[in-house]
Design a protein around this motif. Structure first.
Motif, mmCIF file in Angstrom:
data_model
loop_
_atom_site.group_PDB
_atom_site.id
_atom_site.type_symbol
_atom_site.label_atom_id
_atom_site.label_comp_id
_atom_site.label_asym_id
_atom_site.label_seq_id
_atom_site.Cartn_x
_atom_site.Cartn_y
_atom_site.Cartn_z
ATOM 1 N N CYS A 1 0.140 4.647 -16.186
ATOM 2 C CA CYS A 1 0.842 3.420 -15.840
ATOM 3 C C CYS A 1 0.818 2.503 -17.048
ATOM 4 O O CYS A 1 -0.002 2.671 -17.945
ATOM 5 C CB CYS A 1 0.168 2.732 -14.657
ATOM 6 S SG CYS A 1 -1.502 2.192 -15.039
ATOM 7 N N LYS B 1 12.781 0.266 -7.680
ATOM 8 C CA LYS B 1 13.253 1.655 -7.720
ATOM 9 C C LYS B 1 12.174 2.584 -7.175
ATOM 10 O O LYS B 1 11.004 2.439 -7.475
ATOM 11 C CB LYS B 1 13.692 2.037 -9.130
ATOM 12 C CG LYS B 1 12.682 1.799 -10.226
ATOM 13 C CD LYS B 1 13.332 2.144 -11.569
ATOM 14 C CE LYS B 1 12.456 2.133 -12.773
ATOM 15 N NZ LYS B 1 11.242 1.477 -12.881
ATOM 16 N N SER B 2 12.579 3.535 -6.385
ATOM 17 C CA SER B 2 11.609 4.379 -5.693
ATOM 18 C C SER B 2 10.915 5.268 -6.716
ATOM 19 O O SER B 2 11.544 5.883 -7.572
ATOM 20 C CB SER B 2 12.304 5.237 -4.645
ATOM 21 O OG SER B 2 13.164 6.134 -5.273
ATOM 22 N N ARG B 3 9.654 5.253 -6.618
ATOM 23 C CA ARG B 3 8.870 6.023 -7.575
ATOM 24 C C ARG B 3 7.824 6.816 -6.825
ATOM 25 O O ARG B 3 7.727 6.747 -5.625
ATOM 26 C CB ARG B 3 8.182 5.050 -8.544
ATOM 27 C CG ARG B 3 9.173 4.280 -9.353
ATOM 28 C CD ARG B 3 8.691 2.910 -9.782
ATOM 29 N NE ARG B 3 7.969 2.208 -8.762
ATOM 30 C CZ ARG B 3 6.988 1.384 -9.063
ATOM 31 N NH1 ARG B 3 6.621 1.213 -10.300
ATOM 32 N NH2 ARG B 3 6.360 0.743 -8.105
ATOM 33 N N GLU B 4 7.038 7.504 -7.574
ATOM 34 C CA GLU B 4 5.975 8.261 -6.934
ATOM 35 C C GLU B 4 4.862 7.310 -6.498
ATOM 36 O O GLU B 4 4.792 6.177 -6.952
ATOM 37 C CB GLU B 4 5.429 9.295 -7.915
ATOM 38 C CG GLU B 4 4.906 8.600 -9.170
ATOM 39 C CD GLU B 4 5.365 9.249 -10.459
ATOM 40 O OE1 GLU B 4 5.445 10.496 -10.490
ATOM 41 O OE2 GLU B 4 5.634 8.523 -11.414
ATOM 42 N N ASP B 5 3.994 7.809 -5.659
ATOM 43 C CA ASP B 5 2.837 7.019 -5.229
ATOM 44 C C ASP B 5 1.830 6.948 -6.357
ATOM 45 O O ASP B 5 1.393 7.970 -6.870
ATOM 46 C CB ASP B 5 2.141 7.701 -4.031
ATOM 47 C CG ASP B 5 2.974 7.623 -2.773
ATOM 48 O OD1 ASP B 5 2.819 8.516 -1.928
ATOM 49 O OD2 ASP B 5 3.753 6.675 -2.641
ATOM 50 N N LYS B 6 1.493 5.724 -6.720
ATOM 51 C CA LYS B 6 0.424 5.548 -7.708
ATOM 52 C C LYS B 6 -0.542 4.555 -7.094
ATOM 53 O O LYS B 6 -0.125 3.560 -6.513
ATOM 54 C CB LYS B 6 0.967 4.931 -8.998
ATOM 55 C CG LYS B 6 1.697 5.877 -9.913
ATOM 56 C CD LYS B 6 1.971 5.157 -11.230
ATOM 57 C CE LYS B 6 3.069 5.833 -12.005
ATOM 58 N NZ LYS B 6 3.411 5.075 -13.213
ATOM 59 N N GLN C 1 -3.646 10.667 -8.466
ATOM 60 C CA GLN C 1 -2.663 9.589 -8.345
ATOM 61 C C GLN C 1 -3.277 8.211 -8.524
ATOM 62 O O GLN C 1 -2.566 7.216 -8.516
ATOM 63 C CB GLN C 1 -1.982 9.670 -6.977
ATOM 64 C CG GLN C 1 -1.123 10.913 -6.840
ATOM 65 C CD GLN C 1 -0.616 11.058 -5.431
ATOM 66 O OE1 GLN C 1 -1.351 10.865 -4.458
ATOM 67 N NE2 GLN C 1 0.641 11.381 -5.309
ATOM 68 N N ASP D 1 2.650 -1.661 -14.436
ATOM 69 C CA ASP D 1 4.008 -1.225 -14.072
ATOM 70 C C ASP D 1 4.836 -2.402 -13.572
ATOM 71 O O ASP D 1 5.541 -2.297 -12.564
ATOM 72 C CB ASP D 1 3.948 -0.135 -12.977
ATOM 73 C CG ASP D 1 3.600 1.233 -13.552
ATOM 74 O OD1 ASP D 1 3.418 2.163 -12.763
ATOM 75 O OD2 ASP D 1 3.509 1.353 -14.792
ATOM 76 N N ARG E 1 3.693 1.630 -5.131
ATOM 77 C CA ARG E 1 5.102 1.787 -4.776
ATOM 78 C C ARG E 1 5.539 0.738 -3.765
ATOM 79 O O ARG E 1 6.612 0.167 -3.873
ATOM 80 C CB ARG E 1 5.332 3.204 -4.216
ATOM 81 C CG ARG E 1 6.770 3.535 -3.919
ATOM 82 C CD ARG E 1 6.934 5.002 -3.564
ATOM 83 N NE ARG E 1 6.043 5.428 -2.504
ATOM 84 C CZ ARG E 1 6.295 5.313 -1.199
ATOM 85 N NH1 ARG E 1 7.431 4.790 -0.797
ATOM 86 N NH2 ARG E 1 5.414 5.732 -0.313
#
Lengths: 441, 105
Positions: free
Chosen positions: A15, A176-181, A223, A319, A426
C-alpha cells in the motif's frame, strides 16, 4: 518458502503510505517562557475566523459582537472559548482553603456536578451562560463556539442556539473497487507488566506475519498491509519509577520490557510496515503531542525501513485514505469532565468541535505553542481511532455540511482483552481479531 | 513600627514627612502621589511608547512571555495586519525586543 516451487508463494499486498505527523513534531519550537495564554489566543483566533464565516450563513440577520459589547435584551451572536466552572475539579488552591469540608476526601473519577456552569470568554471579557439549551454536561473548557442569544437582566447570556465548528472538509474517499486490504490497529500491549500474556501477544504476531495456520489463513494474513500500535506498549513496574535511586539489579529490570518489545517488534517489522505511537505509560514525554519513541530504544527493529516511530496524535494516509488516531488521552480526559453514552460519542464530539483535545492545556498536558494549535483538525479523517480503551466499539458517522463520513473506532487494551481491530481499506468495514490462550484443563 | 501611644492621629501620618520629591515629581500631578502609580523612573522615548501600545493591543493577543518581534511575526502569520512601522522599529535594533512586562511579572 523455497520448497513450494509448484504453488505460487504468497506475497503480501502493498500500500502507499504518507505520514502527516509534521504538525505534531515539536523539534522546531523553542520555549521562551511563554504561558498557555498564547495557545488559547492562537486557538481562538483560528477558530473564530472559521466561525465568523459560518455565522454569516447561520444567522445572517443577527449582529455579531464581542463579549464586552453585549447590550441587555439585544439579540446577537458572540464567539469565544468556553470555560466550564466545576465545583469538584481539583484545584491547587484547595490546599490553602480554610474550609476543609468543601473538599471531598475521596477523589471522584468524574468531576461533574449539578452546579457546574459554563462561561464564554474572548479577549474583551467573559460572560456566564444561562438558558436550558446549553448543557454543561456535554461541553468542556477549551471549545470555541458561536452562541446566539441575548444578555439578561442578571448579566448572564441566555443562549438560544449553539453553533459548533462542525466536521472539517474531507478529501474524497477513493471509490474504485479494489481488493481487500486490511490495516490492524492494536494498543495497550503492556509488554513486561504482570497483566500481559506473552503467549497471546506472540499468537497475534505470528498470525499477522503469516506464521500461523494453513494456506487459507496465511492468505488472509497476506492481505494485512499495515499495523499501528496505539500506545502503552511497555508496562514498566510502577514501583521502579518512583523517583528513588535504583540498585543495579533494578536498572536491568527497567530495561527488560523495552528489550522484549524490541524483539517482538522486530518480528513484525520483518514482515510488514509498522507504526508505533507513544502512550501515557510509555517512555516518551508526558504532554501532548507526545514525540516519537526514540530509535535507540529499538536497536533491532529500527534497522528496518518498515519500522516507523510516530507521534501521538498520529495522522497518516494509506492508499489515499486518511487516518487520525490517539493513544486515548484526549477521550479519557473528556470522560473525566463531561458525560456521554459511550467513548465513540466523545470522539464524535471532538470531530464536531474540530479539535482533537479541547481540554488541553486546561486539564491535559500540552506544549505551550505560541502561534498555532496543532490539535485543530484541518481535514476530516476517514478513520478516527482512539487506543487503550476498555472495549472494542465502532460506528460510522455521517455528518457535516458535505456529508462527510467517518469510521470511529475505539481500540481496546490488548493485554486485558486480547482483541485487535482490523479495518478493511476497501469499504472501511472493521471487525475484531481476538486471541485467547485458554487451556482446557 | 511606631508604638501606639495616645494620639491616633499621630500614628497615621496625614502627609508624607519626606519632603524630598523624586526626580519625576515635576512631571506628575502632585507630591502626594502614591509611588505605585509613578513610573519606575525609566526614561522611555516616543518609540518605546508606540511599542508599548503595540504590546497592550489585545487584537494581537497576550504579550507576556514573547518577544515583540515574535509577536509581530505571529500577528503577521495570522493575517492580523500589524502596522509596518512597528516592524521597522523592531528591525532597527535600537529598541527593546522584550515586552513591557518582561522581568516585571
Amino acid at each position: 518458502m523455497g520448497m513450494d516451487s509448484e504453488k505460487n508463494s504468497l506475497c503480501r499486498l502493498q500500500c502507499s503510505y504518507a505520514s502527516l505527523d509534521e504538525v505534531f513534531e515539536i523539534g522546531k519550537e523553542t520555549y521562551r517562557g511563554q504561558q498557555y495564554s498564547q495557545i488559547y489566543f492562537a486557538r481562538l483566533h483560528l477558530m473564530r475566523t472559521l466561525l465568523y464565516s459560518l455565522v454569516s450563513q447561520w444567522k445572517p440577520q443577527t449582529p455579531v459582537c464581542t463579549v464586552l459589547g453585549l447590550e441587555q435584551g439585544k439579540e446577537c451572536v458572540i464567539v469565544g472559548t468556553l470555560y466550564k466552572h466545576m465545583k469538584l475539579k481539583p484545584c491547587i488552591l484547595d490546599e490553602y482553603s480554610k474550609e476543609r469540608s468543601a473538599v471531598p476526601l475521596v477523589r471522584p473519577h468524574n468531576f461533574m456536578h449539578d452546579d457546574d456552569y459554563l462561561v464564554l470568554e474572548d479577549e474583551s471579557g467573559r460572560v456566564k451562560l444561562g438558558g436550558d439549551l446549553i448543557s454543561p454536561s456535554v461541553f468542556v473548557t477549551g471549545i470555541v463556539v458561536a452562541l446566539h442569544g441575548k444578555e439578561t437582566g442578571a448579566g448572564d447570556f441566555s443562549v438560544l442556539e449553539v453553533l459548533e465548528a462542525g466536521l472539517p472538509p474531507q478529501i474524497e474517499f477513493p471509490l474504485k473497487s479494489r481488493e481487500d486490504k486490511y490495516i490492524v490497529l492494536v494498543s495497550g500491549l503492556n509488554v513486561g507488566s504482570s497483566d500481559s500474556n506473552p503467549l497471546q501477544l506472540q499468537l497475534f504476531i505470528d498470525h499477522i506475519t503469516g506464521h500461523l495456520g494453513d494456506e487459507k489463513e496465511q492468505s488472509i494474513a497476506s492481505q494485512i498491509v499495515h499495523v499501528v500500535i496505539a500506545g502503552n506498549s511497555i508496562g514498566i513496574p510502577r514501583g521502579l519509577v518512583n523517583g528513588q535511586n535504583l540498585a543495579s539489579k533494578d536498572l536491568s529490570r527497567i530495561a527488560e520490557p523495552i528489550k522484549e518489545l524490541d524483539i517482538l517488534l522486530n518480528q513484525i517489522a520483518a514482515g510488514l510496515p509498522l507504526d508505533i505511537m507513544p502512550g501515557p505509560n510509555d517512555p516518551a514525554n508526558f504532554s501532548l503531542p507526545q514525540q516519537p519513541l526514540h530509535r535507540c530504544l529499538f536497536p533491532g527493529s529500527a534497522a528496518y525501513n518498515t519500522f516507523r516511530s510516530c507521534t501521538n496524535p498520529h495522522s497518516f494516509e494509506i492508499d489515499n485514505i486518511r487516518f487520525l488516531g490517539t493513544s486515548g488521552q484526549n477521550v479519557d480526559d473528556l470522560e473525566k469532565y463531561s458525560d456521554a453514552k459511550d467513548k465513540l460519542e466523545f470522539m464524535e464530539r471532538t470531530l464536531r468541535w474540530r479539535h482533537i483535545a479541547p481540554t488541553a492545556p486546561n486539564t491535559l498536558g500540552c506544549y505551550p505553542y505560541t502561534d498555532s494549535d496543532p490539535f485543530f483538525i484541518e481535514s476530516c479523517p476517514h478513520v478516527y481511532f482512539v487506543g487503550n480503551q476498555n472495549k472494542y466499539e465502532s460506528r460510522v458517522i455521517k455528518a457535516g455540511s458535505e456529508g462527510q463520513f467517518v469510521r470511529l473506532i475505539s481500540v481496546p487494551k490488548f493485554s486485558e482483552s486480547g482483541v485487535a481491530v482490523v479495518v478493511n481499506l476497501r469499504d472501511l468495514e472493521c471487525h475484531a481479531l481476538s486471541f485467547g490462550t485458554q487451556f482446557s484443563s | 513600627m511606631a508604638s501606639v501611644s495616645g494620639n491616633m492621629k499621630g500614628f497615621y501620618r496625614q502627609k508624607k514627612s519626606n519632603t524630598k520629591s523624586s526626580k519625576k515629581a515635576s512631571a506628575k500631578s502632585g507630591a502626594a502621589q502614591p509611588t505605585a502609580l509613578v513610573s519606575h523612573g525609566d526614561d522611555y522615548s516616543a518609540c518605546e511608547a508606540m511599542l508599548r501600545q503595540f504590546d497592550m493591543n489585545m487584537a494581537y493577543g497576550p504579550c507576556a512571555g514573547m518577544t515583540r518581534t515574535a509577536r509581530w511575526e505571529r500577528a503577521q502569520k495570522l493575517g492580523l495586519n500589524p502596522p509596518q512601522e512597528i516592524e521597522k522599529l523592531l528591525k532597527s535594533g535600537k529598541v527593546q525586543n522584550e515586552s513591557l512586562w518582561d522581568g516585571r511579572i
